[in-house]
Design an enzyme around this catalytic site. Structure first.
Site, PDB file in Angstrom:
ATOM      1  N   GLU A   3      -4.374   1.737 -16.132  1.00 36.98           N
ATOM      2  CA  GLU A   3      -3.255   0.845 -16.367  1.00 36.98           C
ATOM      3  C   GLU A   3      -2.954   0.810 -17.865  1.00 36.98           C
ATOM      4  OE1 GLU A   3      -3.695  -2.907 -14.320  1.00 36.98           O
ATOM      5  OE2 GLU A   3      -4.871  -1.970 -12.715  1.00 36.98           O
ATOM      6  N   ARG A 267      -3.112  -3.509  -1.224  1.00 38.28           N
ATOM      7  CA  ARG A 267      -4.013  -3.485  -2.368  1.00 38.28           C
ATOM      8  C   ARG A 267      -4.908  -4.718  -2.348  1.00 38.28           C
ATOM      9  NH1 ARG A 267      -1.974  -0.283  -6.414  1.00 38.28           N
ATOM     10  NH2 ARG A 267      -4.148  -0.199  -7.110  1.00 38.28           N
TER      11      ARG A 267
END
Length: 305
Positions: A3, A267
């Site tokens: 990320e 998720r």
């Protein structure tokens, strides 16, 4: 994963190649799933070989190597890609190599265990068009609190899911969205359009605090060990995770509840049911507290009579 903090760590880790000249480009032979490389290597080489690296940038979760020929090489790591100066974690997952001259490093390599990432050479004009605000939202470290609310507050989606939308906000993924919402004391299932201005202010403040801390510790290396920095070293921010991957463990903040896991948009989401109460639950609790207080006051008043 990686990320924003991991990709920013990669970007900073390769800053030393600025000023180096590209002498060769190759797709490394790999028996694994091939990654996407654009354009075809002959055309890629015609533009890249002989060019000088003038700047290293980042667009969301992408490392951008700007060349002196009005072109840029965009590395998009996706789930398991790494941009490295050192020997990669394994030889079998090495995908792409750029040979360099005139600097401290002799090569820049792209490694990808799952093969979901890509390497693209684009013109600066195409870079602006392909990765413009229409396709990718403002960077999570650059957006203001007001703009964050303006982009997401009208959505009916759960706030955790909305934070992952790269068209609205660039850089945040599953791990850091959970960490941000815990610090902001916002339940991940709250709908964006039901959050108040104060909630968005807390989310924005937590977003900066979490991302900047994660960059300081060079990202999070999880139990699979996949993420490494540009020198093939593990990050350290996983030692400071508040909720991610901690299902069943006590909340480090309140100590009164264990971290829970739910699934949102396929998720995993981790949160503390005590620190991150849903607005409805907070409202019911507040009403009960007021009713209890009123009842107590009534009884005291009756006793005095």
């Amino acid at each position: 994963m990686p990320e924003l903090p991991e990709v920013e760590t990669m970007r900073r880790g390769i800053l030393g190649i600025v000023g180096s000249r590209i002498t060769a480009v190759e797709r490394v032979r790999c028996r694994r799933k091939p990654i996407s490389i654009e354009p075809e290597l002959p055309k890629f080489r015609r533009t890249a070989v002989g060019a000088t690296i003038r700047e290293i940038g980042r667009i969301g979760k992408r490392v951008v190597v700007h060349l002196d020929r009005s072109a840029a090489i965009v590395f998009e790591p996706r789930m398991s890609g790494l941009v490295l100066l050192a020997d990669p974690p394994t030889a079998e997952h090495l995908r792409f190599r750029i040979t360099l001259a005139g600097g401290d490093s002799t090569e820049l390599v792209y490694w990808d265990r799952r093969g979901l990432g890509s390497v693209r050479l684009v013109s600066e004009a195409d870079l602006s068009e392909r990765y413009s605000g229409k396709a990718i939202g403002p960077d999570a470290l650059a957006i203001s609190a007001d703009e964050l609310a303006a982009r997401l507050a009208g959505s009916h989606r759960a706030v955790k899911v909305a934070l992952l939308d790269q068209r609205a906000l660039a850089g945040i993924g599953n791990l850091y969205a959970a960490e941000i919402l815990h610090l902001a004391r916002v339940h991940p299932g709250e709908r964006c359009d039901e959050l108040r201005s104060a909630d968005w202010q807390r989310i924005h403040s937590a977003m900066h605090e979490v991302l900047e801390a994660a960059i300081h510790y060079e990202g999070s290396t999880l139990s699979d060990g996949t993420y490494r920095n540009a020198l093939n070293r593990a990050g350290d921010y996983q030692k400071f995770h508040r909720v991610y991957g901690r299902k069943g463990e006590p909340c480090l903040d309140c100590g009164e509840a264990n971290i829970e896991r739910i699934v949102q948009a396929q998720r995993s989401t981790f949160f503390c049911p005590n620190c991150q109460r849903r607005r409805a639950a907070r409202s019911i609790r507040a009403k009960k507290s007021r009713a209890k207080k009123s009842h107590a006051e009534s009884r005291r008043g009756g006793g005095r009579g």
